[in-house]
Structures are given as structure tokens and as C-alpha cells.
Design a protein around this motif. Structure first.
Motif, PDB file in Angstrom:
ATOM      1  N   ALA A  16      39.719  37.015   6.316  1.00  0.00           N
ATOM      2  CA  ALA A  16      39.707  37.607   4.977  1.00  0.00           C
ATOM      3  C   ALA A  16      41.113  38.024   4.547  1.00  0.00           C
ATOM      4  CB  ALA A  16      38.771  38.808   4.956  1.00  0.00           C
ATOM      5  N   SER A  17      41.180  38.470   3.305  1.00  0.00           N
ATOM      6  CA  SER A  17      42.440  38.966   2.742  1.00  0.00           C
ATOM      7  C   SER A  17      42.268  40.406   2.289  1.00  0.00           C
ATOM      8  CB  SER A  17      42.881  38.116   1.551  1.00  0.00           C
ATOM      9  OG  SER A  17      43.132  36.785   1.945  1.00  0.00           O
ATOM     10  N   LEU A  18      43.358  41.122   2.285  1.00  0.00           N
ATOM     11  CA  LEU A  18      43.396  42.479   1.764  1.00  0.00           C
ATOM     12  C   LEU A  18      44.714  42.689   1.049  1.00  0.00           C
ATOM     13  CD1 LEU A  18      42.165  44.988   4.527  1.00  0.00           C
ATOM     14  CD2 LEU A  18      41.098  44.566   2.303  1.00  0.00           C
ATOM     15  N   ARG A  19      44.679  43.531   0.029  1.00  0.00           N
ATOM     16  CA  ARG A  19      45.920  43.950  -0.594  1.00  0.00           C
ATOM     17  C   ARG A  19      46.014  45.467  -0.497  1.00  0.00           C
ATOM     18  NH1 ARG A  19      48.345  43.486  -6.741  1.00  0.00           N
ATOM     19  NH2 ARG A  19      46.780  45.101  -7.149  1.00  0.00           N
ATOM     20  N   ASN A  77      55.515  52.388 -10.129  1.00  0.00           N
ATOM     21  CA  ASN A  77      55.859  53.139  -8.913  1.00  0.00           C
ATOM     22  C   ASN A  77      54.970  52.749  -7.737  1.00  0.00           C
ATOM     23  OD1 ASN A  77      57.790  54.469 -10.397  1.00  0.00           O
ATOM     24  ND2 ASN A  77      57.020  56.521  -9.986  1.00  0.00           N
ATOM     25  N   THR A  78      54.741  51.468  -7.573  1.00  0.00           N
ATOM     26  CA  THR A  78      53.808  51.000  -6.559  1.00  0.00           C
ATOM     27  C   THR A  78      54.385  49.816  -5.791  1.00  0.00           C
ATOM     28  OG1 THR A  78      51.926  51.723  -7.901  1.00  0.00           O
ATOM     29  CG2 THR A  78      51.465  50.175  -6.133  1.00  0.00           C
ATOM     30  N   VAL A  79      54.149  49.823  -4.492  1.00  0.00           N
ATOM     31  CA  VAL A  79      54.503  48.697  -3.639  1.00  0.00           C
ATOM     32  C   VAL A  79      53.213  48.154  -3.034  1.00  0.00           C
ATOM     33  CG1 VAL A  79      54.971  50.177  -1.632  1.00  0.00           C
ATOM     34  CG2 VAL A  79      55.984  47.902  -1.755  1.00  0.00           C
ATOM     35  N   TYR A  80      53.167  46.853  -2.856  1.00  0.00           N
ATOM     36  CA  TYR A  80      51.960  46.190  -2.395  1.00  0.00           C
ATOM     37  C   TYR A  80      52.235  45.406  -1.108  1.00  0.00           C
ATOM     38  CZ  TYR A  80      50.790  46.980  -7.314  1.00  0.00           C
ATOM     39  OH  TYR A  80      50.577  47.551  -8.555  1.00  0.00           O
ATOM     40  N   LEU A  81      51.171  45.220  -0.348  1.00  0.00           N
ATOM     41  CA  LEU A  81      51.229  44.338   0.813  1.00  0.00           C
ATOM     42  C   LEU A  81      49.994  43.450   0.769  1.00  0.00           C
ATOM     43  CD1 LEU A  81      52.853  43.662   3.408  1.00  0.00           C
ATOM     44  CD2 LEU A  81      51.193  45.071   4.648  1.00  0.00           C
ATOM     45  N   GLN A  82      50.213  42.196   0.449  1.00  0.00           N
ATOM     46  CA  GLN A  82      49.130  41.227   0.434  1.00  0.00           C
ATOM     47  C   GLN A  82      49.032  40.593   1.807  1.00  0.00           C
ATOM     48  OE1 GLN A  82      46.929  40.267  -2.116  1.00  0.00           O
ATOM     49  NE2 GLN A  82      45.940  39.030  -0.524  1.00  0.00           N
ATOM     50  N   MET A  83      47.869  40.693   2.418  1.00  0.00           N
ATOM     51  CA  MET A  83      47.678  40.150   3.758  1.00  0.00           C
ATOM     52  C   MET A  83      46.566  39.117   3.721  1.00  0.00           C
ATOM     53  SD  MET A  83      48.036  43.550   6.111  1.00  0.00           S
ATOM     54  CE  MET A  83      46.535  44.316   5.508  1.00  0.00           C
ATOM     55  N   ASN A  84      46.859  37.941   4.207  1.00  0.00           N
ATOM     56  CA  ASN A  84      45.906  36.838   4.207  1.00  0.00           C
ATOM     57  C   ASN A  84      45.592  36.407   5.635  1.00  0.00           C
ATOM     58  OD1 ASN A  84      46.071  36.730   1.323  1.00  0.00           O
ATOM     59  ND2 ASN A  84      47.946  35.507   1.519  1.00  0.00           N
ATOM     60  N   SER A  85      44.501  35.680   5.771  1.00  0.00           N
ATOM     61  CA  SER A  85      44.102  35.147   7.082  1.00  0.00           C
ATOM     62  C   SER A  85      44.165  36.221   8.160  1.00  0.00           C
ATOM     63  CB  SER A  85      45.000  33.963   7.459  1.00  0.00           C
ATOM     64  OG  SER A  85      44.921  32.950   6.475  1.00  0.00           O
ATOM     65  N   LEU A  86      43.538  37.340   7.871  1.00  0.00           N
ATOM     66  CA  LEU A  86      43.617  38.470   8.789  1.00  0.00           C
ATOM     67  C   LEU A  86      42.995  38.153  10.137  1.00  0.00           C
ATOM     68  CD1 LEU A  86      42.930  41.283   6.228  1.00  0.00           C
ATOM     69  CD2 LEU A  86      44.918  41.185   7.723  1.00  0.00           C
ATOM     70  N   LYS A  87      43.594  38.728  11.176  1.00  0.00           N
ATOM     71  CA  LYS A  87      43.151  38.531  12.545  1.00  0.00           C
ATOM     72  C   LYS A  87      42.768  39.886  13.153  1.00  0.00           C
ATOM     73  CE  LYS A  87      46.607  34.865  13.054  1.00  0.00           C
ATOM     74  NZ  LYS A  87      47.777  34.392  13.846  1.00  0.00           N
ATOM     75  N   PRO A  88      41.927  39.879  14.170  1.00  0.00           N
ATOM     76  CA  PRO A  88      41.591  41.162  14.819  1.00  0.00           C
ATOM     77  C   PRO A  88      42.825  41.934  15.276  1.00  0.00           C
ATOM     78  CG  PRO A  88      40.054  39.476  15.515  1.00  0.00           C
ATOM     79  CD  PRO A  88      41.102  38.777  14.694  1.00  0.00           C
ATOM     80  N   GLU A  89      43.864  41.226  15.678  1.00  0.00           N
ATOM     81  CA  GLU A  89      45.080  41.910  16.126  1.00  0.00           C
ATOM     82  C   GLU A  89      45.863  42.556  14.991  1.00  0.00           C
ATOM     83  OE1 GLU A  89      44.130  38.759  16.819  1.00  0.00           O
ATOM     84  OE2 GLU A  89      45.870  37.405  16.888  1.00  0.00           O
ATOM     85  N   ASP A  90      45.431  42.337  13.761  1.00  0.00           N
ATOM     86  CA  ASP A  90      46.041  43.043  12.628  1.00  0.00           C
ATOM     87  C   ASP A  90      45.438  44.439  12.441  1.00  0.00           C
ATOM     88  OD1 ASP A  90      46.045  39.929  10.873  1.00  0.00           O
ATOM     89  OD2 ASP A  90      47.777  40.928  11.786  1.00  0.00           O
ATOM     90  N   THR A  91      44.417  44.744  13.210  1.00  0.00           N
ATOM     91  CA  THR A  91      43.789  46.056  13.128  1.00  0.00           C
ATOM     92  C   THR A  91      44.790  47.147  13.466  1.00  0.00           C
ATOM     93  OG1 THR A  91      41.585  45.214  13.656  1.00  0.00           O
ATOM     94  CG2 THR A  91      42.007  47.538  14.115  1.00  0.00           C
ATOM     95  N   ALA A  92      44.965  48.068  12.542  1.00  0.00           N
ATOM     96  CA  ALA A  92      45.960  49.132  12.710  1.00  0.00           C
ATOM     97  C   ALA A  92      45.882  50.080  11.523  1.00  0.00           C
ATOM     98  CB  ALA A  92      47.370  48.551  12.794  1.00  0.00           C
ATOM     99  N   VAL A  93      46.563  51.189  11.654  1.00  0.00           N
ATOM    100  CA  VAL A  93      46.827  52.040  10.496  1.00  0.00           C
ATOM    101  C   VAL A  93      48.125  51.541   9.883  1.00  0.00           C
ATOM    102  CG1 VAL A  93      47.287  54.358   9.653  1.00  0.00           C
ATOM    103  CG2 VAL A  93      45.661  54.004  11.532  1.00  0.00           C
ATOM    104  N   TYR A  94      48.082  51.297   8.590  1.00  0.00           N
ATOM    105  CA  TYR A  94      49.239  50.769   7.883  1.00  0.00           C
ATOM    106  C   TYR A  94      49.893  51.895   7.078  1.00  0.00           C
ATOM    107  CZ  TYR A  94      48.132  46.010   9.186  1.00  0.00           C
ATOM    108  OH  TYR A  94      47.924  44.856   9.909  1.00  0.00           O
ATOM    109  N   PHE A  95      51.203  52.027   7.274  1.00  0.00           N
ATOM    110  CA  PHE A  95      51.969  53.094   6.649  1.00  0.00           C
ATOM    111  C   PHE A  95      52.973  52.537   5.658  1.00  0.00           C
ATOM    112  CE2 PHE A  95      50.661  56.568   9.382  1.00  0.00           C
ATOM    113  CZ  PHE A  95      50.288  55.936  10.552  1.00  0.00           C
TER     114      PHE A  95
END
Length: 123
Positions: A16-19, A77-95
Motif C-alpha cells: 500500500a501507499s501512505l502520505r 507550512n507543510t512537508v509531506y512524505l509519500q511512501m509507496n510499495s510499503l513493506k513490513p520493515e517500514d513499520t516505525a514511528v515517523y518523525f
């Protein structure tokens, strides 16, 4: 003083993807390079991506650069992080982070941190 508030995290399936979004308070947003870090359980916080004050320059970690895009909207006043093709190893708290330059943010020399948003990727 800059306050950073992340949003957009959640539980998704692999592929999946998340922004993620990071909204900044104050009038100095465009004076800061911005970045994203992540911290998985039991691991150190690691750099993900950074973007220059104008948005014209970006830098991403080799481990994710093919799957992520960092961008910013200085009018919002916003920054984005588009993440695609997510993997289980991407599991984390994002700061979200703010610093003087992209290079400074990349090496962890950060002036302000957000509280983080949890991203969980199920297999």
C-alpha cells in the motif's frame, strides 16, 4: 520556535501507499530545511529524507529512495512524505524534523522535532 505536528500514519497492508504530513507553526517554516526520520521498535532513529528550504533539492536514504518522495508547500507550512510499495520493515514511528540545511538534517543536526506518527505495515 517551531512546532511540528505529524499526521497520516496508520495500519496498512504491504504494497500500500501512505502520505504523511507535517504541519508547522510559526512564520519561519520556509527558513528551515525539513526532513523525516523513523524509529522502529528496538532500533535507533534513522534518517529517511530531507528537503531544502525552497523545495528545489531533496535527499533520501538509499534504503527507501526508490519508494518515497518528500515535498513541501511553503504556503501551507507543510512537508509531506509519500511512501509507496510499503513493506513490513517500514513499520516505525515517523518523525518530522526541521534544520538549517539538508546536510544538517541528514546527519541529525535538527533544531525541532515533531512527536511522531505511527506507521504499521502488515504482511
Amino acid at each position: 520556535q517551531v512546532q511540528l505536528v505529524e499526521s497520516g500514519g496508520g495500519l496498512v497492508q504491504a504494497g500500500a501507499s501512505l502520505r504523511l504530513s507535517c504541519a508547522a507553526s510559526g512564520r519561519t517554516f520556509s527558513s528551515n530545511a525539513m526532513g523525516w526520520f523513523r524509529q522502529a521498535p528496538g532500533k535507533d532513529r534513522e534518517f529517511v529524507a530531507a528537503i531544502s528550504r525552497s523545495g528545489s533539492s531533496t535527499y533520501s536514504a538509499d534504503s527507501v529512495k526508490d519508494r518515497i518522495t518528500i515535498s513541501r508547500d511553503n504556503a501551507k507550512n507543510t512537508v509531506y512524505l509519500q511512501m509507496n510499495s510499503l513493506k513490513p520493515e517500514d513499520t516505525a514511528v515517523y518523525f518530522c524534523a526541521a534544520g538549517i540545511t539538508v546536510a544538517a538534517v541528514e546527519r541529525g543536526s535538527v533544531k525541532y522535532w515533531g512527536q511522531g506518527t505511527q506507521v504499521t505495515v502488515s504482511s
